[in-house]
Structures are given as C-alpha cells and as structure tokens.
Design an enzyme around this catalytic site. Structure first.
Site, PDB file in Angstrom:
ATOM      1  N   ASN A  85     -10.456   0.097  -2.282  1.00 47.92           N
ATOM      2  CA  ASN A  85      -9.050   0.036  -1.876  1.00 47.92           C
ATOM      3  C   ASN A  85      -8.237  -0.719  -2.927  1.00 47.92           C
ATOM      4  O   ASN A  85      -8.332  -1.939  -3.031  1.00 47.92           O
ATOM      5  CB  ASN A  85      -8.959  -0.666  -0.515  1.00 47.92           C
TER       6      ASN A  85
ATOM      7  N   CYS B 135       0.808  -1.219   0.000  1.00 50.25           N
ATOM      8  CA  CYS B 135       0.000   0.000   0.000  1.00 50.25           C
ATOM      9  C   CYS B 135       0.844   1.275   0.000  1.00 50.25           C
ATOM     10  O   CYS B 135       0.372   2.335  -0.406  1.00 50.25           O
ATOM     11  CB  CYS B 135      -0.937   0.002   1.198  1.00 50.25           C
TER      12      CYS B 135
ATOM     13  N   HIS C 128      -3.590   6.931   2.117  1.00 53.77           N
ATOM     14  CA  HIS C 128      -4.000   5.675   1.493  1.00 53.77           C
ATOM     15  C   HIS C 128      -5.454   5.395   1.843  1.00 53.77           C
ATOM     16  O   HIS C 128      -5.872   5.532   2.991  1.00 53.77           O
ATOM     17  CB  HIS C 128      -3.105   4.540   1.991  1.00 53.77           C
TER      18      HIS C 128
END
Length: 329
Positions: free
Chosen positions: A286, A116, A256
């Site tokens: 996501n 991520c 994020h």
C-alpha cells in the site's frame, strides 16, 4: 462540439525502489507468526526506499516512462501535478523540481495532498485543465511511506510501501473519451482515523515533539476499513450514474490497494467480477495515492489497455477523503 473537447490518457508509467521487503523479514522483526501478514492483508512483498533515494527521483522515473509512451514534445506539457503525502521537503513543493528535471519548461507545477485519494483528485483537476486549455498534463502520484511507519503499530507497519505511478492526459478529437463521470467525497468525522499528528502547524516540530507523533498511526483499523469501503463503493456508483453507465459496462476496476479484502469487498458490492479488478497489492503493498497509477501501469505493461475500454477508479483514505471516476480510454 469543439475539436478538442475531450481528453485521453496517452501514457502510463511507474517506478519502484529496488529494495524488496518480503513478509518473512517483517514477521521476524515484529514477532509475528509466519503467514500472519498475507492472511490479513493479501500482501506478500513491498518495496522500500534506500536512504539515498528521493521522492522526486522516484516520481521522475514514473514520469519518464509515461512521457515516453505519450511521445509528446516536452514543451507541450502545460501542467504537472504530484499527489503525495511525503514530498522531498515541506516547502517548497516537489512538482516544480520534477518539471525542471523533466525539461517541462512551459508547465505549471503543484503538489496535491489528498492522501490515498490524491491521484483521483489530481486526475480530475488535470482533466479540467486539458479540456479548458487544450494542453497535455502530467499527473504523478508518489509516496515514501516506509519513512513514516510506526513499528509499534504492528497492524499498520506491515501495510505501507513506496512507489510512484504516472499518466499523461492529452486533448482528444474523439467524443466520449477521458473522464465520463466523477464523484468526490469527504467525511471529516473520520479525520483522526489515520494520521501523522506531529509536524504540522498545530503540533510543529520541536524538541518536545515525540518521534512517534511524526509517524503514521491508525486509531481504529476496523472503522477505517468500513468507512473506506463505504466511500469507495458509493463514490463508484455515483460516478457510474453520472456517466450513464452500469457495472456491466466496466471493463476494469482499479481501486486503491489498501488490502486485498477491501478490493474484493468493493468489487462485490459494485457487482464487478473479480477478474476485472486491477491488482498490485500482493507484490507492492500500500503506497497510498500511488497505488492506482502503479496498478494501471503494471497492468498496461502486461496487457496493453485497448481503446474504448471503460475503467472505474475509486479510492478513500485519510481525512476521510475519497472519490471515484469512470473514464474511457
């Protein structure tokens, strides 16, 4: 000071698959009550790739948009980086293929696996290249996480999405542009909190490898949330300190996009107003490393970023790997 001692983001781009998957479809498949996903994650929809889609193709779409805005000769690009956990193949890397398709014939190219936080790491590496070599760089983050979902894990199966985002960095004549402060972090004590156990050299592909071990698994979602919020918040504070800035100087926070609660918590702990948070989680879910550049490009298309605005980017994920940077446009 050298005439080209700093950098500037001169192009933003993004691309997403055409297929939009609404919560109702997943809730029906997974036996969840209506509204369960949105209440727990803030996600209302996400994009998933079709069988014919490729990671390199989606990355190319985002890169083309960023390059078009940058309006630079293709042979000026000196470095192409892709942050991804889902390359076209395990070998070779995807970046050389992308550079070839884009006509970046004088560019080095490499993949970067930072989960991520991959886009942040790639951005920091590219920034150093631009300042040192005085050549522009293309940074892309792209993932097809829909192909790594474990449907047995309902809590995580609803999170993941497919997307690509890109930026072009170029040398700048102006002082105080580009990355002003950086903080990179890791905590291997959380190595197994989120993982794809099978398919690496420790547990290679073979007839005895169960399919579910090649899918993403989250062993402790609550602990992952706590540790990710901690790492993102601490990294952002350290990056601001390194830049000589405080939260009041931040025009935009681009975290994020793991889930909506995480965005709100990080902003609250940093003392940054909710309206300054760049968000794409509700519509796009996501997509790991791709969420930050995707969010930036979408926001830029809605209301173009202004020169001199200060952004903080922060992320944390598998590894645990994370970090933050404060940058000025």
């Amino acid at each position: 000071m050298s005439a080209f001692s700093t950098s500037r983001i001169v192009g933003f781009g993004h691309a997403v698959p055409r297929r939009e998957v609404l919560n109702a479809e997943l809730e029906a498949q997974l036996g969840l009550e209506a509204g369960w996903i949105a209440r727990r994650t803030g996600i209302e929809a996400r994009r998933w790739a079709e069988p014919s889609d490729t990671l390199s193709g989606l990355a190319q779409g985002a890169a083309e948009m960023a390059l078009a805005e940058a309006d630079l000769p293709r042979d000026a690009i000196g470095l192409t980086l892709i942050a991804t956990s889902t390359p076209d193949q395990l070998l070779p890397p995807t970046a050389p293929l992308l550079a070839h398709r884009l006509g970046l014939n004088r560019s080095g190219a490499a993949d970067l696996a930072g989960a991520c936080a991959g886009f942040l790491y790639a951005l920091v590496l590219a920034e150093g290249f631009v300042r040192l070599h005085r050549k522009p760089a293309l940074v892309v983050a792209a993932n097809f996480l829909s192909r790594r979902i474990n449907p047995a894990e309902r809590g995580s199966a609803v999170l993941f999405a497919d997307a690509a985002g890109a930026v072009v960095l170029a040398p700048s004549h102006e002082p105080d542009t580009g990355i002003l402060g950086v903080s990179l972090a890791s905590d291997g004590a959380g190595y197994d909190l989120v993982a794809i156990p099978g398919g690496g050299s420790s547990r290679p592909f073979g007839p005895d490898l169960p399919l579910e071990e090649t899918r993403m698994t989250i062993t402790d979602g609550r602990e992952l949330y706590v540790q990710a919020v901690r790492m993102m918040t601490e990294s952002a504070r350290t990056a601001l300190d390194a830049a000589g800035l405080d939260a009041g100087a931040v025009d935009w926070l681009a975290p994020h996009q793991a889930n909506a609660r995480m965005l709100d918590m990080v902003a609250h702990q940093l003392g940054i107003a909710p309206e300054k948070v760049v968000r794409s989680i509700a519509r796009y879910g996501n997509s790991s490393a791709a969420t930050i550049p995707l969010s930036l490009s979408l926001a830029h298309r809605e209301r173009a970023f202004r020169r001199g605005e200060t952004l903080v980017l922060t992320a944390a994920g598998a590894g645990l790997t994370g970090g933050a940077c404060a940058l000025r446009l």
